[in-house]
Design an enzyme around this catalytic site. Sequence first.
Site, PDB file in Angstrom:
ATOM      1  N   ASN A  10      -9.963   0.141  -0.153  1.00  0.00           N
ATOM      2  CA  ASN A  10      -8.497   0.198  -0.136  1.00  0.00           C
ATOM      3  C   ASN A  10      -7.969  -0.360  -1.453  1.00  0.00           C
ATOM      4  O   ASN A  10      -8.022  -1.562  -1.692  1.00  0.00           O
ATOM      5  CB  ASN A  10      -7.981  -0.619   1.058  1.00  0.00           C
ATOM      6  CG  ASN A  10      -6.468  -0.605   1.172  1.00  0.00           C
ATOM      7  OD1 ASN A  10      -5.768  -0.130   0.277  1.00  0.00           O
ATOM      8  ND2 ASN A  10      -5.956  -1.141   2.265  1.00  0.00           N
ATOM      9  N   HIS A  34      -3.258   7.543   2.517  1.00  0.00           N
ATOM     10  CA  HIS A  34      -3.642   6.231   1.985  1.00  0.00           C
ATOM     11  C   HIS A  34      -5.050   5.923   2.482  1.00  0.00           C
ATOM     12  O   HIS A  34      -5.378   6.158   3.649  1.00  0.00           O
ATOM     13  CB  HIS A  34      -2.650   5.165   2.468  1.00  0.00           C
ATOM     14  CG  HIS A  34      -3.073   3.766   2.151  1.00  0.00           C
ATOM     15  ND1 HIS A  34      -3.516   3.401   0.894  1.00  0.00           N
ATOM     16  CD2 HIS A  34      -3.134   2.648   2.913  1.00  0.00           C
ATOM     17  CE1 HIS A  34      -3.823   2.109   0.913  1.00  0.00           C
ATOM     18  NE2 HIS A  34      -3.606   1.636   2.120  1.00  0.00           N
ATOM     19  N   CYS A  57       0.811  -1.226   0.000  1.00  0.00           N
ATOM     20  CA  CYS A  57       0.000   0.000   0.000  1.00  0.00           C
ATOM     21  C   CYS A  57       0.843   1.274   0.000  1.00  0.00           C
ATOM     22  O   CYS A  57       0.360   2.341  -0.378  1.00  0.00           O
ATOM     23  CB  CYS A  57      -0.945   0.010   1.196  1.00  0.00           C
ATOM     24  SG  CYS A  57      -2.144  -1.316   1.121  1.00  0.00           S
TER      25      CYS A  57
HETATM   26  N1  ACO Z   1     -18.664  -8.320   9.022  1.00  0.00           N
HETATM   27  C1  ACO Z   1     -19.164  -8.628  10.252  1.00  0.00           C
HETATM   28  N2  ACO Z   1     -18.369  -8.979  11.262  1.00  0.00           N
HETATM   29  C2  ACO Z   1     -17.058  -9.036  11.043  1.00  0.00           C
HETATM   30  C3  ACO Z   1     -16.474  -8.739   9.786  1.00  0.00           C
HETATM   31  C4  ACO Z   1     -17.359  -8.375   8.753  1.00  0.00           C
HETATM   32  N3  ACO Z   1     -16.927  -8.055   7.523  1.00  0.00           N
HETATM   33  N4  ACO Z   1     -15.135  -8.866   9.877  1.00  0.00           N
HETATM   34  C5  ACO Z   1     -14.859  -9.235  11.140  1.00  0.00           C
HETATM   35  N5  ACO Z   1     -16.018  -9.332  11.833  1.00  0.00           N
HETATM   36  C6  ACO Z   1     -16.184  -9.698  13.236  1.00  0.00           C
HETATM   37  C7  ACO Z   1     -15.028 -10.494  13.779  1.00  0.00           C
HETATM   38  O1  ACO Z   1     -15.151 -11.867  13.452  1.00  0.00           O
HETATM   39  C8  ACO Z   1     -15.143 -10.229  15.266  1.00  0.00           C
HETATM   40  O2  ACO Z   1     -16.141 -11.066  15.774  1.00  0.00           O
HETATM   41  P1  ACO Z   1     -15.969 -11.728  17.231  1.00  0.00           P
HETATM   42  O3  ACO Z   1     -15.888 -10.567  18.183  1.00  0.00           O
HETATM   43  O4  ACO Z   1     -17.199 -12.547  17.349  1.00  0.00           O
HETATM   44  O5  ACO Z   1     -14.703 -12.520  17.158  1.00  0.00           O
HETATM   45  C9  ACO Z   1     -15.659  -8.781  15.317  1.00  0.00           C
HETATM   46  O6  ACO Z   1     -16.215  -8.515  14.020  1.00  0.00           O
HETATM   47  C10 ACO Z   1     -14.597  -7.764  15.615  1.00  0.00           C
HETATM   48  O7  ACO Z   1     -13.464  -8.030  14.777  1.00  0.00           O
HETATM   49  P2  ACO Z   1     -12.171  -7.139  14.802  1.00  0.00           P
HETATM   50  O8  ACO Z   1     -11.221  -7.642  13.770  1.00  0.00           O
HETATM   51  O9  ACO Z   1     -11.696  -7.036  16.194  1.00  0.00           O
HETATM   52  O10 ACO Z   1     -12.809  -5.744  14.352  1.00  0.00           O
HETATM   53  P3  ACO Z   1     -12.129  -4.325  14.264  1.00  0.00           P
HETATM   54  O11 ACO Z   1     -12.943  -3.334  14.989  1.00  0.00           O
HETATM   55  O12 ACO Z   1     -10.653  -4.367  14.561  1.00  0.00           O
HETATM   56  O13 ACO Z   1     -12.312  -3.980  12.724  1.00  0.00           O
HETATM   57  C11 ACO Z   1     -10.951  -3.959  10.741  1.00  0.00           C
HETATM   58  C12 ACO Z   1     -11.718  -4.813  11.750  1.00  0.00           C
HETATM   59  C13 ACO Z   1     -11.961  -3.078  10.005  1.00  0.00           C
HETATM   60  C14 ACO Z   1     -10.255  -4.881   9.759  1.00  0.00           C
HETATM   61  C15 ACO Z   1      -9.928  -3.065  11.479  1.00  0.00           C
HETATM   62  O14 ACO Z   1      -9.161  -3.837  12.374  1.00  0.00           O
HETATM   63  C16 ACO Z   1      -9.004  -2.374  10.524  1.00  0.00           C
HETATM   64  O15 ACO Z   1      -9.411  -1.539   9.752  1.00  0.00           O
HETATM   65  N6  ACO Z   1      -7.693  -2.668  10.575  1.00  0.00           N
HETATM   66  C17 ACO Z   1      -6.739  -2.098   9.685  1.00  0.00           C
HETATM   67  C18 ACO Z   1      -6.804  -2.856   8.437  1.00  0.00           C
HETATM   68  C19 ACO Z   1      -6.148  -2.155   7.295  1.00  0.00           C
HETATM   69  O16 ACO Z   1      -6.192  -0.967   7.183  1.00  0.00           O
HETATM   70  N7  ACO Z   1      -5.554  -2.955   6.433  1.00  0.00           N
HETATM   71  C20 ACO Z   1      -4.964  -2.496   5.274  1.00  0.00           C
HETATM   72  C21 ACO Z   1      -3.561  -2.053   5.524  1.00  0.00           C
HETATM   73  S1  ACO Z   1      -2.831  -1.532   4.109  1.00  0.00           S
HETATM   74  C22 ACO Z   1      -2.178  -2.809   3.173  1.00  0.00           C
HETATM   75  O17 ACO Z   1      -0.992  -2.889   3.054  1.00  0.00           O
HETATM   76  C23 ACO Z   1      -3.030  -3.828   2.495  1.00  0.00           C
END
Ligand code: ACO
Length: 324
Positions: A281, A251, A117
Amino acid sequence: MNSIPVRSVVLSVGAYLPDNIVTNEELSKKVDTTNEWIVQRTGIYERRIAKKNEYTSDLAFNAAKEALKNANLQAKDIDLIILATTTPDFTFPSTAALVQQKLGIHHGAAFDIQAVCSGFVFALATADSYIKNNMAKRVLVIGAETISRIIDWSDRTTCVLFGDGAGAMILEAQKSEEEIGVLCSSLRSDGDEWNKLYVDGGVSRTGTVGHVKMQGREVFKHAVGMISDVVIDVLEQGGYKTEELDWFVPHQANRRIIEAAGKKLNIPLKKTVITVDRHANTSAASVPLALSEAVGDGRIKKGELVMIEAMGGGFTWGASLIRW
Ligand code: ACO
């Protein structure tokens, strides 16, 4: 005798998004998710997905054509293509070489950069170095991805986050006493964190393409601090204060990360360009796509001070300050 410094001046930007829009509602029919969950956690409403026969080089070529048109240049005027991608058409040749062929260019050089990214920021800083070392006159810098090809479409924790697209920028070597163009950059990597965000396939290890694997919370936790560090580093290098920034073009991974970084850096949302709601993204394409939108609709104007930043797999992270 004082010689006039060579600057990497931005001539134009261009963008390309595939036609096919996939909404959160459509995704919620395929995996156990909801529009509300995706919007609340990420700020994403929809993303573009490339057709089967539409490749990264096609997206890049279309963005490059728009940048050339906006600069009133022809392909032959370009003597270097640097393309950032993590989803190349082939293992080799580089996607940059394929774009060079599509543009009909037979001189100069073309190569890819892989910093996931952060790729566009790494490519821009590289282009700036080539220009300032008199190794290139006009550089086409591209970020292009068909990231949909490395997504596990049955994994709700990753498939809702990404989209396809391409953005391009043309830099020209110009001698000027004025501080214009790319002013300074800061690039960082830390391979210790590679397994927090990676693709579980590759030529040497598995002989497969693989899928994105991510520890979302861990990435989130690291992102805001890393982004703030490089932005502050670049401001200090250039001798600028945050208040002097006209635009912040981050980003586009997640609206919450963008807002948290802006808050930490004291950059108001009204100066922040956000496209993650419609593009999701797009990895290396996200910053040039956002720049292209904000230049196209008249927000970013000549003479303004623009900060770009990105963070991604590796981990890699970086920022550049540009006087437009
Ligand atoms: N829909 C519904 N529920 C979901 C989904 C979904 N799409 N995805 C995960 N959940 C659930 C999980 O299973 C979990 O359930 P549980 O509590 O029963 O175990 C719950 O939601 C919470 O999951 P978390 O992963 O803790 O949720 P979080 O608030 O951290 O949000 C997210 C997840 C959006 C991925 C966040 O962590 C994030 O944005 N992280 C950064 C990711 C990012 O930016 N990545 C790209 C980097 S750049 C690159 O190089 C590619």
